[in-house]
Write a protein that holds these residues in place. Sequence first.
Motif, PDB file in Angstrom:
ATOM      1  N   LEU A 247       0.864  -1.181   0.000  1.00  0.00           N
ATOM      2  CA  LEU A 247       0.000   0.000   0.000  1.00  0.00           C
ATOM      3  C   LEU A 247       0.901   1.232   0.000  1.00  0.00           C
ATOM      4  CD1 LEU A 247      -2.571  -1.033   2.743  1.00  0.00           C
ATOM      5  CD2 LEU A 247      -3.011  -0.853   0.296  1.00  0.00           C
ATOM      6  N   SER A 248       0.414   2.317  -0.533  1.00  0.00           N
ATOM      7  CA  SER A 248       1.192   3.547  -0.473  1.00  0.00           C
ATOM      8  C   SER A 248       1.242   4.046   0.975  1.00  0.00           C
ATOM      9  CB  SER A 248       0.576   4.622  -1.374  1.00  0.00           C
ATOM     10  OG  SER A 248      -0.638   5.092  -0.809  1.00  0.00           O
ATOM     11  N   LYS A 249       2.218   4.872   1.270  1.00  0.00           N
ATOM     12  CA  LYS A 249       2.344   5.443   2.611  1.00  0.00           C
ATOM     13  C   LYS A 249       1.084   6.233   2.962  1.00  0.00           C
ATOM     14  CE  LYS A 249       5.234   8.540   5.345  1.00  0.00           C
ATOM     15  NZ  LYS A 249       6.412   9.428   5.339  1.00  0.00           N
ATOM     16  N   ASP A 250       0.564   6.966   2.002  1.00  0.00           N
ATOM     17  CA  ASP A 250      -0.662   7.742   2.204  1.00  0.00           C
ATOM     18  C   ASP A 250      -1.827   6.826   2.562  1.00  0.00           C
ATOM     19  OD1 ASP A 250      -2.271  10.199   2.018  1.00  0.00           O
ATOM     20  OD2 ASP A 250      -3.079   9.324   0.179  1.00  0.00           O
ATOM     21  N   CYS A 251      -1.965   5.751   1.842  1.00  0.00           N
ATOM     22  CA  CYS A 251      -3.047   4.799   2.094  1.00  0.00           C
ATOM     23  C   CYS A 251      -2.911   4.176   3.484  1.00  0.00           C
ATOM     24  CB  CYS A 251      -3.039   3.713   1.023  1.00  0.00           C
ATOM     25  SG  CYS A 251      -4.421   2.584   1.147  1.00  0.00           S
ATOM     26  N   THR A 252      -1.704   3.804   3.852  1.00  0.00           N
ATOM     27  CA  THR A 252      -1.454   3.232   5.178  1.00  0.00           C
ATOM     28  C   THR A 252      -1.865   4.205   6.269  1.00  0.00           C
ATOM     29  OG1 THR A 252       0.352   1.858   4.363  1.00  0.00           O
ATOM     30  CG2 THR A 252       0.357   2.375   6.715  1.00  0.00           C
ATOM     31  N   GLN A 253      -1.448   5.448   6.137  1.00  0.00           N
ATOM     32  CA  GLN A 253      -1.778   6.458   7.147  1.00  0.00           C
ATOM     33  C   GLN A 253      -3.280   6.708   7.210  1.00  0.00           C
ATOM     34  OE1 GLN A 253       0.835   9.550   5.675  1.00  0.00           O
ATOM     35  NE2 GLN A 253       2.303   9.169   7.322  1.00  0.00           N
ATOM     36  N   LEU A 254      -3.929   6.718   6.062  1.00  0.00           N
ATOM     37  CA  LEU A 254      -5.370   6.953   6.043  1.00  0.00           C
ATOM     38  C   LEU A 254      -6.133   5.789   6.672  1.00  0.00           C
ATOM     39  CD1 LEU A 254      -5.743   8.583   2.518  1.00  0.00           C
ATOM     40  CD2 LEU A 254      -5.972   9.714   4.734  1.00  0.00           C
ATOM     41  N   LEU A 255      -5.698   4.568   6.421  1.00  0.00           N
ATOM     42  CA  LEU A 255      -6.343   3.412   7.048  1.00  0.00           C
ATOM     43  C   LEU A 255      -6.189   3.454   8.566  1.00  0.00           C
ATOM     44  CD1 LEU A 255      -5.496   0.461   4.653  1.00  0.00           C
ATOM     45  CD2 LEU A 255      -7.787   1.206   5.334  1.00  0.00           C
ATOM     46  N   GLN A 256      -4.997   3.799   9.023  1.00  0.00           N
ATOM     47  CA  GLN A 256      -4.771   3.905  10.464  1.00  0.00           C
ATOM     48  C   GLN A 256      -5.649   4.994  11.065  1.00  0.00           C
ATOM     49  OE1 GLN A 256      -0.525   4.412  10.216  1.00  0.00           O
ATOM     50  NE2 GLN A 256      -0.137   2.250  10.629  1.00  0.00           N
ATOM     51  N   ARG A 257      -5.737   6.098  10.383  1.00  0.00           N
ATOM     52  CA  ARG A 257      -6.558   7.222  10.859  1.00  0.00           C
ATOM     53  C   ARG A 257      -8.047   6.852  10.837  1.00  0.00           C
ATOM     54  NH1 ARG A 257      -6.574  12.248  13.406  1.00  0.00           N
ATOM     55  NH2 ARG A 257      -8.054  13.571  12.347  1.00  0.00           N
ATOM     56  N   LEU A 258      -8.487   6.201   9.788  1.00  0.00           N
ATOM     57  CA  LEU A 258      -9.885   5.787   9.669  1.00  0.00           C
ATOM     58  C   LEU A 258     -10.267   4.871  10.829  1.00  0.00           C
ATOM     59  CD1 LEU A 258     -12.526   5.612   7.982  1.00  0.00           C
ATOM     60  CD2 LEU A 258     -11.494   3.682   6.786  1.00  0.00           C
ATOM     61  N   TYR A 259      -9.423   3.902  11.119  1.00  0.00           N
ATOM     62  CA  TYR A 259      -9.735   2.980  12.205  1.00  0.00           C
ATOM     63  C   TYR A 259      -9.729   3.693  13.553  1.00  0.00           C
ATOM     64  CZ  TYR A 259     -10.037  -1.096  15.109  1.00  0.00           C
ATOM     65  OH  TYR A 259     -10.471  -2.012  16.028  1.00  0.00           O
TER      66      TYR A 259
ATOM     67  N   GLU B  97       2.103  -4.365   6.243  1.00  0.00           N
ATOM     68  CA  GLU B  97       3.541  -4.514   6.031  1.00  0.00           C
ATOM     69  C   GLU B  97       4.029  -3.347   5.199  1.00  0.00           C
ATOM     70  OE1 GLU B  97       4.552  -8.192   4.144  1.00  0.00           O
ATOM     71  OE2 GLU B  97       4.047  -9.373   5.911  1.00  0.00           O
ATOM     72  N   SER B  98       5.056  -2.706   5.672  1.00  0.00           N
ATOM     73  CA  SER B  98       5.604  -1.558   4.968  1.00  0.00           C
ATOM     74  C   SER B  98       6.992  -1.896   4.441  1.00  0.00           C
ATOM     75  CB  SER B  98       5.680  -0.370   5.929  1.00  0.00           C
ATOM     76  OG  SER B  98       6.223   0.745   5.283  1.00  0.00           O
ATOM     77  N   ASP B  99       7.229  -1.569   3.176  1.00  0.00           N
ATOM     78  CA  ASP B  99       8.536  -1.758   2.565  1.00  0.00           C
ATOM     79  C   ASP B  99       8.781  -0.577   1.623  1.00  0.00           C
ATOM     80  OD1 ASP B  99      10.879  -2.499   1.347  1.00  0.00           O
ATOM     81  OD2 ASP B  99      10.092  -4.339   0.471  1.00  0.00           O
ATOM     82  N   PRO B 100       9.437   0.465   2.132  1.00  0.00           N
ATOM     83  CA  PRO B 100       9.645   1.675   1.313  1.00  0.00           C
ATOM     84  C   PRO B 100      10.311   1.410  -0.031  1.00  0.00           C
ATOM     85  CG  PRO B 100      10.282   2.072   3.592  1.00  0.00           C
ATOM     86  CD  PRO B 100      10.007   0.590   3.467  1.00  0.00           C
ATOM     87  N   ALA B 101      11.089   0.352  -0.123  1.00  0.00           N
ATOM     88  CA  ALA B 101      11.776   0.056  -1.388  1.00  0.00           C
ATOM     89  C   ALA B 101      10.812  -0.433  -2.465  1.00  0.00           C
ATOM     90  CB  ALA B 101      12.872  -0.975  -1.160  1.00  0.00           C
ATOM     91  N   THR B 102       9.699  -1.074  -2.065  1.00  0.00           N
ATOM     92  CA  THR B 102       8.797  -1.647  -3.066  1.00  0.00           C
ATOM     93  C   THR B 102       7.371  -1.120  -2.993  1.00  0.00           C
ATOM     94  OG1 THR B 102       8.264  -3.512  -1.630  1.00  0.00           O
ATOM     95  CG2 THR B 102      10.107  -3.808  -3.167  1.00  0.00           C
ATOM     96  N   ASP B 103       7.022  -0.412  -1.920  1.00  0.00           N
ATOM     97  CA  ASP B 103       5.669   0.125  -1.824  1.00  0.00           C
ATOM     98  C   ASP B 103       5.463   1.239  -2.845  1.00  0.00           C
ATOM     99  OD1 ASP B 103       5.069  -1.596   0.230  1.00  0.00           O
ATOM    100  OD2 ASP B 103       5.299  -0.111   1.823  1.00  0.00           O
ATOM    101  N   PRO B 104       4.275   1.331  -3.414  1.00  0.00           N
ATOM    102  CA  PRO B 104       4.015   2.366  -4.417  1.00  0.00           C
ATOM    103  C   PRO B 104       3.937   3.751  -3.777  1.00  0.00           C
ATOM    104  CG  PRO B 104       1.996   1.227  -3.883  1.00  0.00           C
ATOM    105  CD  PRO B 104       3.096   0.508  -3.154  1.00  0.00           C
ATOM    106  N   VAL B 105       4.071   4.755  -4.603  1.00  0.00           N
ATOM    107  CA  VAL B 105       3.950   6.133  -4.144  1.00  0.00           C
ATOM    108  C   VAL B 105       2.804   6.777  -4.911  1.00  0.00           C
ATOM    109  CG1 VAL B 105       5.096   8.370  -3.955  1.00  0.00           C
ATOM    110  CG2 VAL B 105       6.415   6.266  -3.667  1.00  0.00           C
TER     111      VAL B 105
END
Length: 131
Positions: free
Chosen positions: A81-93, A108-116
């Motif tokens: 998931l993109s970093k933005d999407c991850t943060q929004l999901l955390q905020r939504l919950y 799971e976060s992997d900055p090398a392969t996660d989309p932007v």
Amino acid sequence: TNLTASTSLVEEKKKLYRLNGPLFFGSTTQFSSLFQPKSDPEEVILDFTDSRVMDHSALDAIQSLADQYGSVGKKITLRHLSKDCTQLLQRLYSKKNGDNLPPYEVIESDPATDPVYQVAEESTVYKDIPV
């Protein structure tokens, strides 16, 4: 829309759903129909490598699916998931439940392969999330 998922078993105990296509308000029903929370194994992985979370409806659909797996005692892991999407999901919950993500939902976060990319959303709902 054409949202699909291919599935495979990994480590003999986990089911991998590899999503393909955009997830947005027009594909949330199709998204929900791809999964079998009651009959899936104890651990499920959703891989968004070939998909993109487009809007707030998509975030709601992901969270709803995670809650379905959690309600039957299963764990769901979200990958790529993109970093933005991850943060929004955390905020939504946390807005709904006053806490971080539930123990049955892991991102799971992997900055090398996660989309932007950024999710189209209502800015007043997520105004405090740094991008």
